[in-house]
Design a protein around this motif. Structure first.
Motif, PDB file in Angstrom:
ATOM      1  N   LEU A 197       0.828  -1.212   0.000  1.00  0.00           N
ATOM      2  CA  LEU A 197       0.000   0.000   0.000  1.00  0.00           C
ATOM      3  C   LEU A 197       0.859   1.258   0.000  1.00  0.00           C
ATOM      4  O   LEU A 197       0.416   2.326  -0.425  1.00  0.00           O
ATOM      5  CB  LEU A 197      -0.932   0.005   1.213  1.00  0.00           C
ATOM      6  N   ILE A 198       2.089   1.127   0.464  1.00  0.00           N
ATOM      7  CA  ILE A 198       3.028   2.249   0.421  1.00  0.00           C
ATOM      8  C   ILE A 198       3.303   2.675  -1.027  1.00  0.00           C
ATOM      9  O   ILE A 198       3.692   3.809  -1.292  1.00  0.00           O
ATOM     10  CB  ILE A 198       4.339   1.860   1.148  1.00  0.00           C
ATOM     11  N   ASP A 199       3.042   1.778  -1.962  1.00  0.00           N
ATOM     12  CA  ASP A 199       3.322   2.043  -3.367  1.00  0.00           C
ATOM     13  C   ASP A 199       2.303   2.968  -4.031  1.00  0.00           C
ATOM     14  O   ASP A 199       2.464   3.338  -5.207  1.00  0.00           O
ATOM     15  CB  ASP A 199       3.403   0.732  -4.144  1.00  0.00           C
ATOM     16  N   MET A 200       1.277   3.345  -3.308  1.00  0.00           N
ATOM     17  CA  MET A 200       0.278   4.236  -3.914  1.00  0.00           C
ATOM     18  C   MET A 200       0.890   5.579  -4.312  1.00  0.00           C
ATOM     19  O   MET A 200       0.543   6.149  -5.348  1.00  0.00           O
ATOM     20  CB  MET A 200      -0.893   4.460  -2.956  1.00  0.00           C
ATOM     21  N   MET A 201       1.790   6.104  -3.506  1.00  0.00           N
ATOM     22  CA  MET A 201       2.356   7.418  -3.820  1.00  0.00           C
ATOM     23  C   MET A 201       3.095   7.400  -5.151  1.00  0.00           C
ATOM     24  O   MET A 201       2.871   8.272  -6.008  1.00  0.00           O
ATOM     25  CB  MET A 201       3.278   7.912  -2.716  1.00  0.00           C
ATOM     26  N   ALA A 202       3.991   6.448  -5.349  1.00  0.00           N
ATOM     27  CA  ALA A 202       4.743   6.384  -6.607  1.00  0.00           C
ATOM     28  C   ALA A 202       3.812   6.093  -7.782  1.00  0.00           C
ATOM     29  O   ALA A 202       4.015   6.603  -8.888  1.00  0.00           O
ATOM     30  CB  ALA A 202       5.830   5.321  -6.512  1.00  0.00           C
ATOM     31  N   THR A 203       2.785   5.281  -7.546  1.00  0.00           N
ATOM     32  CA  THR A 203       1.826   4.966  -8.599  1.00  0.00           C
ATOM     33  C   THR A 203       1.054   6.214  -9.017  1.00  0.00           C
ATOM     34  O   THR A 203       0.900   6.495 -10.213  1.00  0.00           O
ATOM     35  CB  THR A 203       0.841   3.887  -8.112  1.00  0.00           C
ATOM     36  N   PHE A 204       0.597   6.989  -8.037  1.00  0.00           N
ATOM     37  CA  PHE A 204      -0.140   8.213  -8.349  1.00  0.00           C
ATOM     38  C   PHE A 204       0.767   9.254  -9.008  1.00  0.00           C
ATOM     39  O   PHE A 204       0.310  10.029  -9.853  1.00  0.00           O
ATOM     40  CB  PHE A 204      -0.759   8.791  -7.080  1.00  0.00           C
ATOM     41  N   ALA A 205       2.033   9.260  -8.625  1.00  0.00           N
ATOM     42  CA  ALA A 205       2.972  10.193  -9.252  1.00  0.00           C
ATOM     43  C   ALA A 205       3.112   9.874 -10.738  1.00  0.00           C
ATOM     44  O   ALA A 205       3.044  10.770 -11.592  1.00  0.00           O
ATOM     45  CB  ALA A 205       4.324  10.127  -8.556  1.00  0.00           C
ATOM     46  N   GLN A 206       3.293   8.607 -11.060  1.00  0.00           N
ATOM     47  CA  GLN A 206       3.430   8.220 -12.464  1.00  0.00           C
ATOM     48  C   GLN A 206       2.118   8.438 -13.217  1.00  0.00           C
ATOM     49  O   GLN A 206       2.115   8.886 -14.369  1.00  0.00           O
ATOM     50  CB  GLN A 206       3.871   6.759 -12.573  1.00  0.00           C
ATOM     51  N   LEU A 207       1.017   8.132 -12.571  1.00  0.00           N
ATOM     52  CA  LEU A 207      -0.304   8.335 -13.168  1.00  0.00           C
ATOM     53  C   LEU A 207      -0.523   9.791 -13.561  1.00  0.00           C
ATOM     54  O   LEU A 207      -1.081  10.092 -14.626  1.00  0.00           O
ATOM     55  CB  LEU A 207      -1.389   7.900 -12.170  1.00  0.00           C
ATOM     56  N   SER A 208      -0.049  10.714 -12.708  1.00  0.00           N
ATOM     57  CA  SER A 208      -0.271  12.143 -12.944  1.00  0.00           C
ATOM     58  C   SER A 208       0.915  12.824 -13.611  1.00  0.00           C
ATOM     59  O   SER A 208       0.946  14.049 -13.731  1.00  0.00           O
ATOM     60  CB  SER A 208      -0.583  12.843 -11.614  1.00  0.00           C
ATOM     61  N   GLY A 209       1.912  12.034 -14.041  1.00  0.00           N
ATOM     62  CA  GLY A 209       3.050  12.588 -14.764  1.00  0.00           C
ATOM     63  C   GLY A 209       3.973  13.429 -13.918  1.00  0.00           C
ATOM     64  O   GLY A 209       4.539  14.415 -14.400  1.00  0.00           O
ATOM     65  N   GLN A 210       4.151  13.033 -12.659  1.00  0.00           N
ATOM     66  CA  GLN A 210       4.984  13.813 -11.741  1.00  0.00           C
ATOM     67  C   GLN A 210       6.163  12.995 -11.231  1.00  0.00           C
ATOM     68  O   GLN A 210       6.159  11.765 -11.295  1.00  0.00           O
ATOM     69  CB  GLN A 210       4.162  14.270 -10.539  1.00  0.00           C
ATOM     70  N   GLN A 211       7.141  13.701 -10.711  1.00  0.00           N
ATOM     71  CA  GLN A 211       8.247  13.088 -10.002  1.00  0.00           C
ATOM     72  C   GLN A 211       8.086  13.397  -8.518  1.00  0.00           C
ATOM     73  O   GLN A 211       7.685  14.499  -8.141  1.00  0.00           O
ATOM     74  CB  GLN A 211       9.587  13.662 -10.490  1.00  0.00           C
ATOM     75  N   ILE A 212       8.384  12.428  -7.670  1.00  0.00           N
ATOM     76  CA  ILE A 212       8.352  12.670  -6.230  1.00  0.00           C
ATOM     77  C   ILE A 212       9.671  13.327  -5.844  1.00  0.00           C
ATOM     78  O   ILE A 212      10.745  12.779  -6.081  1.00  0.00           O
ATOM     79  CB  ILE A 212       8.178  11.364  -5.446  1.00  0.00           C
ATOM     80  N   ALA A 213       9.582  14.495  -5.254  1.00  0.00           N
ATOM     81  CA  ALA A 213      10.798  15.226  -4.888  1.00  0.00           C
ATOM     82  C   ALA A 213      11.520  14.513  -3.747  1.00  0.00           C
ATOM     83  O   ALA A 213      10.887  13.999  -2.820  1.00  0.00           O
ATOM     84  CB  ALA A 213      10.437  16.650  -4.465  1.00  0.00           C
ATOM     85  N   LYS A 214      12.846  14.483  -3.842  1.00  0.00           N
ATOM     86  CA  LYS A 214      13.637  13.941  -2.739  1.00  0.00           C
ATOM     87  C   LYS A 214      13.467  14.828  -1.519  1.00  0.00           C
ATOM     88  O   LYS A 214      13.361  16.055  -1.652  1.00  0.00           O
ATOM     89  CB  LYS A 214      15.119  13.875  -3.129  1.00  0.00           C
ATOM     90  N   PRO A 215      13.409  14.272  -0.309  1.00  0.00           N
ATOM     91  CA  PRO A 215      13.610  12.874   0.056  1.00  0.00           C
ATOM     92  C   PRO A 215      12.293  12.142   0.305  1.00  0.00           C
ATOM     93  O   PRO A 215      12.245  11.171   1.070  1.00  0.00           O
ATOM     94  CB  PRO A 215      14.376  13.014   1.379  1.00  0.00           C
ATOM     95  N   TYR A 216      11.199  12.586  -0.308  1.00  0.00           N
ATOM     96  CA  TYR A 216       9.881  12.061   0.031  1.00  0.00           C
ATOM     97  C   TYR A 216       9.567  10.758  -0.708  1.00  0.00           C
ATOM     98  O   TYR A 216      10.115  10.466  -1.762  1.00  0.00           O
ATOM     99  CB  TYR A 216       8.816  13.116  -0.268  1.00  0.00           C
TER     100      TYR A 216
END
Length: 523
Positions: free
Chosen positions: A394-413
């Motif tokens: 379930l922790i993978d939702m953030m990276a999945t939503f980032a890719q879905l919305s065409g975004q990069q997750i800023a370090k260190p988040y």
């Protein structure tokens, strides 16, 4: 010449009409339905021997992708919810004090969450339901602590009339209607956009009898004290502060109604804007308080009836999306926050494997503690049912939503999150993770890589006794299981495979210290 002009006029008019009626919002809406303490084996589509019945969740599986090796970020409520929102493991937090629903905010306002991530992508975001991640409460006497453990009449120093700080709005949610914690721990009050809905507070013991005439003590009575309410197995809650108008038996219905109202209100007021609704439910976590429409509807008694009511939430969400005309391009994610608190006593009494035969239960480091149902439906993209057998969290939702919305997750988040977006696009054969960490209710850790799972302690680390065992000289200091050969984690191979233990222990320690590296699969 007139004909040409007329033709151009027709084309222009046709384009104008098409533009007026074409859907302006092409980004998918997202609804996350998070059940509370629902085991993998409670979903009848996932457990052929289930005594529970979940026709609406089963229908999701027939229309979407079923993840058969999905895990929560922690084996209990708060760690799991922290992982969903932040994309990181709960053990990375500094040590902190916890007290029922009064715990202080766990997520700093500067941290990226799925709420702030999707806000940045143009979404309206909302959380409706169980929060359990801390709030900044006002107090009556600033010279005194908010509460004293085990002392007093059940009242705390909390001032329910004061605005609440550091709630969901500070973490990327435009709208919130929340219960501070679980429905078996005070305070029992709804908070709407940082304000208690009804600040007139009484004690639950003043509104509900401690027991009923036919009350029989069962094993879970050990969780309650003399002032708490205990009516039967699964129907109990701790005494404490409660809004005078708050009704335990209506809590789930209120949450669902508020969630559906948000969808309806959003579609009518902002039809061109996508939304993300995080809908964490309060069941089938205790207390098992079932609506009259679901009572005596299953062969499993009150628990089976309550699971059926949770299943009905999926039907209500589906109906609202269809009514609003947005079901095709709305992603529905159904999951549970951890395994079920289903002890051996329950397995024998009900003849039902709530955790689908996995060892242990909620709180445990064994798979029963964190193996969960996860089903995703997205009609616009997922055209036929599929099964994904590789590991996800379930922790993978953030990276999945980032890719879905065409975004990069800023370090260190979001350092522990891995995207499974490609799975939603149809790739159900490629792993998205090389390994995964687990955390028990007592903060014990484990790691799985390939077929091997290493547990950095002896005992369950959670609710099942023995929770923690002392090591002896020359004996194993942890546990090692080959899950392919031994899915029930029954044969500890720690002593027979010292090199494997060394490898996994070192990898676990590395991740604890550094987090996952950016270069890993689909990160």
């Amino acid at each position: 010449m007139k004909i040409k002009i007329f033709a151009v006029f027709l084309v222009a008019c046709s384009f104008k009409v098409w533009a007026q009626h074409k859907p302006a919002n092409t980004k998918p809406n997202i609804v996350i339905i998070l059940a509370d303490d629902m085991g993998y084996g409670d979903v009848s589509a996932l457990n052929k021997d289930a005594k529970t019945h979940t026709p609406n969740i089963d229908q999701l599986a027939k229309q979407g992708i079923t993840f058969t090796d999905a895990h929560s970020g922690g084996a209990v409520c708060t760690p799991s919810r922290y992982g969903i929102l932040t994309g990181r493991y709960y053990f990375r937090l500094p040590k902190h004090d916890e007290y029922l629903g009064y715990l202080q905010p766990l997520i700093e306002s500067s941290r990226e969450t799925i709420g702030s991530l999707m806000q940045r992508a143009g979404y309206e975001t909302a959380v409706v339901g169980k929060w359990h991640l801390g709030l900044s409460w006002g107090v009556k006497d600033t010279g005194q602590p908010q509460y004293r453990r085990g002392k007093g009449s059940g009242y705390t120093n909390t001032d329910f009339k004061k605005p609440i700080g550091h709630g969901p709005e500070a973490l990327g949610f435009n709208y919130n209607f929340i219960l501070p914690a679980s429905l078996d721990m005070p305070p029992y009050t709804f908070v709407k956009n940082n304000q208690v809905v009804d600040p007139d507070v009484i004690l639950t013991a003043d509104a509900y009898p401690h027991k009923k005439d036919d009350t029989k003590r069962v094993w879970d009575k050990k969780y309650t004290n003399a002032d708490d309410i205990y009516w039967e197995r699964g129907i109990w809650w701790r005494n404490g502060e409660m809004s005078r108008t708050f009704k335990m038996e209506n809590c789930l219905d209120t949450i669902v109604s508020q969630g559906l109202s948000f969808i309806d209100r959003h579609v009518k007021s902002q039809p061109d804007k996508p939304f993300m609704l995080y809908l964490p439910l309060t069941g089938p976590h205790t207390p098992w308080l079932t609506d009259a429409a679901f009572k005596d509807q299953t062969a499993m008694g009150v628990y089976g009836d309550f699971v059926l009511q949770i299943d009905n939430v999926v039907a209500q969400v589906n109906n609202q999306l269809k009514k609003s005309g947005i079901s095709d391009n709305t992603i529905i994610i159904f999951a549970s926050d951890n395994g079920a608190p289903w002890a051996e006593d329950d397995i024998q009494v009900y003849n039902h494997q709530s955790n689908a035969g996995r060892r242990g239960q909620k709180g445990d480091i064994y798979d029963g503690g964190h193996h969960i149902p996860l089903i995703v439906k997205w009609p616009a993209k997922i055209k036929k049912p599929a099964t994904y057998t590789h590991t996800v969290s379930l922790i993978d939702m953030m990276a999945t939503f980032a890719q879905l919305s065409g975004q990069q997750i800023a370090k260190p988040y979001g350092e522990d999150s891995f995207s499974f977006y490609e799975v939603l696009m149809g790739n159900v054969t490629t792993p998205t993770r090389e390994d995964i960490l687990y955390e028990s209710s007592r903060g014990k850790l484990a790691i799985k890589k390939g077929d091997w799972k290493y547990i950095d302690c002896l005992g369950s680390g959670g609710f099942t006794e023995p929770s923690v065992l002392e090591t002896v000289k020359g004996g194993p200091t942890g546990q090692l299981y080959n899950l392919k050969a031994d899915p029930l984690e029954s044969k500890n191979l720690f002593s027979q495979n010292p090199e494997r233990v060394k490898e996994l222990k070192a990898l676990l320690d590395q991740y604890v210290k550094q987090g996952y590296t950016i270069s890993k699969i689909n990160r």
